[in-house]
Design an enzyme around this catalytic site. Structure first.
Site, PDB file in Angstrom:
ATOM      1  CB  CYS A 173      -7.934 -12.448 -50.112  1.00 36.59           C
ATOM      2  SG  CYS A 173      -7.914 -13.492 -48.630  1.00 36.59           S
ATOM      3  CG  ASP A 227     -13.173  -6.735 -44.514  1.00 35.04           C
ATOM      4  OD1 ASP A 227     -13.758  -6.071 -45.393  1.00 35.04           O
ATOM      5  OD2 ASP A 227     -13.097  -7.976 -44.539  1.00 35.04           O
TER       6      ASP A 227
END
Length: 217
Positions: free
Chosen positions: A9, A128
């Site tokens: 990412c 996360d």
């Protein structure tokens, strides 16, 4: 045994997209959150997306974005999967008629089972670390906070790198892992050797899982 899927990412440069593809990444993340140092404009993202070959997923990351901005990006960039990291609800996420994953910012007290239930249309839940800002903080959270059985596929993120992702895959058994800062030389600038080492560590852990399963058959 299914392989653990790998998403790189926060890509901002063509050379980093090429390295991630060459290393064997399954998905590439483009950040459309202007405060992020990894932000890419729709025009830049369109140029990067043109480098992505068939059967590699292009993911667009948004945080509390105006729906008009999401639609502007979708009109300009061939995004396969949306990723929402803010306070969006299920109705907001599904309005774009595009598959999506929803991020949960993990800390003690977060009920991940309830969180997953709140997003019935999500393809997966991405977990996360809870940090100031959104994502890319390089912080690992306590994996014991993840319940053993979620009703959605789990994408593990938060402080992963080549040194700890093997343990993460073995312990958590996620459907996928997501990395940004753990493969960077600087924010938004990826390190080719770190990308390749990360992918190799995931594949080594997958091989260990396969061997373990074979031994118990």
């Amino acid at each position: 045994m299914l392989l653990t899927r790998i998403k790189i990412c926060g890509l901002t440069r063509a050379e980093d997209v090429r390295e991630a593809i060459d290393a064997g990444a399954d998905a590439l993340g483009l950040v459309f959150y202007p405060p992020s140092p990894r932000f890419v404009s729709p025009d830049s993202a369109a140029s990067l997306a043109r480098l992505v070959p068939p059967f590699v997923t292009t993911v667009g990351l948004f945080v509390n974005a105006a729906p008009e901005f999401v639609r502007e990006v979708l009109a300009a960039v061939p995004i396969h999967l949306l990723q929402f990291h803010g306070d969006e609800d299920d109705a907001y996420c599904r309005q774009f008629d595009r598959p999506y994953v929803k991020a949960a910012r993990m800390k003690p007290g977060v009920d991940l089972l309830q969180y997953a239930a709140d997003f019935p249309s999500a393809q997966a839940i991405l977990v996360d670390a809870f940090v100031e800002g959104y994502g890319g903080g390089g912080k690992v959270f306590d994996w014991n906070l993840i319940p053993p059985a979620l009703p959605k596929p789990l994408i593990l993120s938060g402080g992963l790198d080549a040194q700890n992702v093997g343990e993460a895959v073995t312990r958590v058994r996620p459907a996928a892992v997501d990395v940004s800062s753990g493969v960077e030389a600087a924010k938004g600038i990826k390190d080719p050797s770190k990308i390749h080492a990360f992918v190799a560590a995931v594949r080594a852990a997958d091989a260990g899982k396969t061997a373990e399963n074979a031994a118990t058959d």
